[in-house]
Design a protein around this motif. Sequence first.
Motif, PDB file in Angstrom:
ATOM      1  N   ALA A  16       0.852  -1.190   0.000  1.00 37.62           N
ATOM      2  CA  ALA A  16       0.000   0.000   0.000  1.00 37.62           C
ATOM      3  C   ALA A  16       0.884   1.235   0.000  1.00 37.62           C
ATOM      4  CB  ALA A  16      -0.931   0.003   1.211  1.00 37.62           C
ATOM      5  N   ARG A  75      -3.151   3.481  -2.966  1.00 30.98           N
ATOM      6  CA  ARG A  75      -3.407   2.319  -3.826  1.00 30.98           C
ATOM      7  C   ARG A  75      -2.724   1.084  -3.261  1.00 30.98           C
ATOM      8  NH1 ARG A  75      -3.851   4.890  -9.640  1.00 30.98           N
ATOM      9  NH2 ARG A  75      -5.380   6.422  -9.044  1.00 30.98           N
ATOM     10  N   PHE A  76      -3.185  -0.079  -3.710  1.00 33.05           N
ATOM     11  CA  PHE A  76      -2.630  -1.354  -3.263  1.00 33.05           C
ATOM     12  C   PHE A  76      -1.840  -2.013  -4.385  1.00 33.05           C
ATOM     13  CE2 PHE A  76      -6.673  -0.744  -1.007  1.00 33.05           C
ATOM     14  CZ  PHE A  76      -6.157  -0.576   0.270  1.00 33.05           C
ATOM     15  N   CYS A  78       2.577   0.794  -5.753  1.00 33.99           N
ATOM     16  CA  CYS A  78       2.433   1.191  -4.351  1.00 33.99           C
ATOM     17  C   CYS A  78       3.805   1.459  -3.752  1.00 33.99           C
ATOM     18  CB  CYS A  78       1.680   0.128  -3.560  1.00 33.99           C
ATOM     19  SG  CYS A  78       2.621  -1.376  -3.245  1.00 33.99           S
TER      20      CYS A  78
END
Length: 119
Positions: free
Chosen positions: A73, A77-78, A94
């Motif tokens: 992360a 966002r991941f 990420c």
Amino acid sequence: MASIDSPVLLAIKDMDNQVFGAFSSHPFRVSECCYGTGETFLYSFSPNFNIFRWSGENYYFVKGFLDSLQMGAGGGRFGLWLDADLNRGSSYSCHTFHNQPLSPHHDFTVQELEAWTFE
């Protein structure tokens, strides 16, 4: 996988036949905070084999919810996100892994998924 107590290698093939996944240093579980170690990484086979190792920037390795699994992360966002049914997912760059998106489309549908454990 609730009874598993070892690292997990996750392999995914999306509907575009792209193969990618992740290695988690710890078994997947529902958690209130992130867990794992710098041994956790993401990988992709397209267009070439790439491993995205821990950047050292944060410790957002793995987080399990009842409705999703998140790996990496930062920046909102991941690196890899999967829904509870393991049917849909997404992948973005990420901070944890400084990865490229694992699928050519940020949002993808899972065609096949395998989870391997190590003892």
